[in-house]
Each structure stands twice: as C-alpha cells, then as structure tokens.
Design an enzyme around this catalytic site. Structure first.
Site, mmCIF file in Angstrom:
data_model
loop_
_atom_site.group_PDB
_atom_site.id
_atom_site.type_symbol
_atom_site.label_atom_id
_atom_site.label_comp_id
_atom_site.label_asym_id
_atom_site.label_seq_id
_atom_site.Cartn_x
_atom_site.Cartn_y
_atom_site.Cartn_z
ATOM 1 N N HIS A 132 0.555 -1.268 0.064
ATOM 2 C CA HIS A 132 -0.021 0.164 0.046
ATOM 3 C C HIS A 132 0.927 1.169 0.077
ATOM 4 O O HIS A 132 0.639 2.212 -0.780
ATOM 5 C CB HIS A 132 -0.982 -0.110 1.338
ATOM 6 C CG HIS A 132 -1.760 1.243 1.309
ATOM 7 N ND1 HIS A 132 -3.173 1.302 0.948
ATOM 8 C CD2 HIS A 132 -1.293 2.341 2.199
ATOM 9 C CE1 HIS A 132 -3.542 2.496 1.344
ATOM 10 N NE2 HIS A 132 -2.592 3.382 2.022
ATOM 11 N N GLU A 133 1.792 1.222 0.826
ATOM 12 C CA GLU A 133 2.723 2.420 0.960
ATOM 13 C C GLU A 133 3.647 2.652 -0.616
ATOM 14 O O GLU A 133 3.803 3.739 -0.801
ATOM 15 C CB GLU A 133 3.573 2.259 2.251
ATOM 16 C CG GLU A 133 2.882 2.425 3.501
ATOM 17 C CD GLU A 133 1.992 3.617 3.743
ATOM 18 O OE1 GLU A 133 2.538 4.537 3.309
ATOM 19 O OE2 GLU A 133 1.094 3.580 4.357
ATOM 20 N N HIS A 136 1.666 4.302 -2.716
ATOM 21 C CA HIS A 136 1.643 5.779 -2.617
ATOM 22 C C HIS A 136 2.822 6.545 -3.395
ATOM 23 O O HIS A 136 2.745 7.627 -4.133
ATOM 24 C CB HIS A 136 1.613 6.291 -1.128
ATOM 25 C CG HIS A 136 0.320 6.224 -0.883
ATOM 26 N ND1 HIS A 136 -0.734 6.844 -1.139
ATOM 27 C CD2 HIS A 136 -0.098 5.708 0.484
ATOM 28 C CE1 HIS A 136 -2.005 6.538 -0.533
ATOM 29 N NE2 HIS A 136 -1.706 5.917 0.650
ATOM 30 N N GLU A 191 -6.115 6.818 -1.556
ATOM 31 C CA GLU A 191 -5.967 5.663 -0.803
ATOM 32 C C GLU A 191 -6.807 4.195 -1.515
ATOM 33 O O GLU A 191 -6.079 3.554 -1.167
ATOM 34 C CB GLU A 191 -6.900 5.810 0.698
ATOM 35 C CG GLU A 191 -6.195 6.822 1.521
ATOM 36 C CD GLU A 191 -4.917 6.469 2.154
ATOM 37 O OE1 GLU A 191 -4.247 5.431 1.890
ATOM 38 O OE2 GLU A 191 -4.482 7.328 2.806
#
Length: 262
Positions: A132-133, A136, A191
């Site tokens: 997930h990070e 980003h 997100e």
C-alpha cells in the site's frame, strides 16, 4: 526542541502494548525566513527527491534503526528479499525500533516499518501494508505530499539555491516539513488506488491478496473498533469508510477466486 510523537499522515497507525517503548521523533524547531533566490513554484521533481533524501537521512539519524542482526530487521529483510528494485522503483527498507504501529514510504524509495507494526501483524499483513505504501510512491502521492509540505512550510518564501541547485534544508526547515507532513492526509481516491496497488503487490509476490483486507481489519481491531480511537484517529479521520475498504478488498479477492486464510 525535539518532541516524540506519531509521524506522517500517510502512515498506517494503530495502538498496541509493545516491547519497543519509544515513539517516532520529528524535529519541531520553528523556521525563520527562507531565502528568496528562486521562486518556490520552480521546485523540480529532482529537488523534491533530493529534499526527501535529506528528510529520510534526518529520520534515520534521529530514530533507533534496527541493526542488521536484530530479529525484526532480519524478518523485514526476509519479507522484502528481492524487492530492492520493483516496478521501476529503487527501494530500501529499514525497521525503526519504536512502538508505533506504523509504516511509511518516501518519494526516494525509502520504506520505513516500525516495530509496532511488525509485532502487531503477520508477515503477509505487513507485506500488504508495505505494498500500500509503495503504491503511494508509485502513484506520485508521496512526492506530491512532500512537495506541498515544502511549498507551504519550509520553502513558502522561496527556494535558496547555488548554481541552479536547491540548497540543503536546515534543521529548522526539516522540522517544519515534518510538522506539515504530520498533519496531512491522502484523499479517498488516492487511498483506494494505493489499496489496489497493495492488492496487486501481494499477488505479484505470490501472497494471497486476502491479506490486504485482513491488514485493514487488524487496524480496526487495534483502534478498538472505532475509526476515531487512539493512534488510528489521524489515519481514519479523512477515511471513515475503512470498513468499506475492508469489504472492497475482500470482495476483490473472492472475485479472483482466492479463499480467505484461516
């Protein structure tokens, strides 16, 4: 003056009783006036990445980085083996021996995972958070957030330069950027896109993508079941539909034919 506090609005956070008792440190010195040699609007992507590297260097110097022989460092190294070059990104990973259930990734490819996260989650759940990070970073969210922090805080009056090269940030400027980032958050769309990236990241690494949903479920549990509880308030304040995100990832896994792990 340096204060201890949970860092980064784009980090994954929670609350748990842990062996590591310290929390992430940021520098909260106030800044005087920034130089005006170059207008802030001219800040290039290269400058942003250069400033990000300064920032992560400060973070590594002012937080307890786990040595290579530490059990959590070994665990993270094993989890991320073969990921130093991934999807066109050059990544590096370290563990901070702090109690925050937290992880973050910066525009230069630095990924930092706190002891609290490793102690609170299974290996595959941690991988979901890391994916997930990284999402980003790949989607430019981390770079854009850092650029905004620079332009609205430390460099709000301009970017000092010498020979066309942006000057190094002072301690106080790094502090102001840290404070600004700590009060930022990503949009629901950002997100959601990072969730999808994390899901694909798990699949690409031969991990059941159900763990993306399970990682979010774990965060809700750590928050005491409420989006406004404890350390999770910053993460969930702009995303009150976290349970919806859990369901979306679960539905996606079911549609792809994966069974939820026992």
């Amino acid at each position: 003056m340096k204060l201890k506090q949970t860092l980064l609005a784009f980090a994954i956070m929670g609350a748990c009783t842990l062996t590591a008792q310290a929390q992430l440190k940021i520098n909260t010195k106030t800044i005087g006036s920034a130089a005006k040699a170059v207008q802030a609007a001219t800040l290039s992507n290269e400058d942003v990445v250069a400033y990000t590297k300064e920032y992560i260097t400060w973070m590594d110097e002012n937080n307890p980085v786990a040595p290579a022989n530490d059990e959590l460092a070994k665990r993270l190294a094993n989890l991320t083996k073969g990921l130093s070059s991934y999807d066109g990104l050059q990544l590096n990973f370290k563990v901070y021996l702090v109690r925050d259930v937290n992880a973050f990734a910066c525009a230069d490819g630095s990924v930092r995972v706190c002891a609290g996260l490793l102690q609170a989650m299974s290996d595959n759940e941690v991988l979901g958070v890391i994916g997930h990070e990284i999402g980003h970073v790949k989607n430019q969210d981390s770079k854009d957030a850092f650029r905004t922090a620079l332009l609205t805080s430390a460099l709000k009056e301009g970017v000092s330069s010498q020979g066309g090269t942006a000057a190094a940030l002072s301690d106080s400027q790094l502090g102001e950027v840290s404070e600004k980032i700590a009060n930022m958050s990503f949009s629901r769309k950002q997100e959601s896109q990072a969730d999808d990236y994390g899901y694909k990241f798990l699949k690409d690494n031969n991990v059941n993508p159900w763990y993306m949903s399970m990682a979010f479920e774990r965060l809700v549990e750590l928050s005491g079941g409420g989006a406004e509880a404890g350390f999770t308030k910053k993460l969930f304040s702009s995303h009150p539909d976290t349970q919806k995100r859990v369901a979306e990832m679960a539905k996606k896994a079911e549609k792809d034919g994966f069974k939820k792990p026992e």
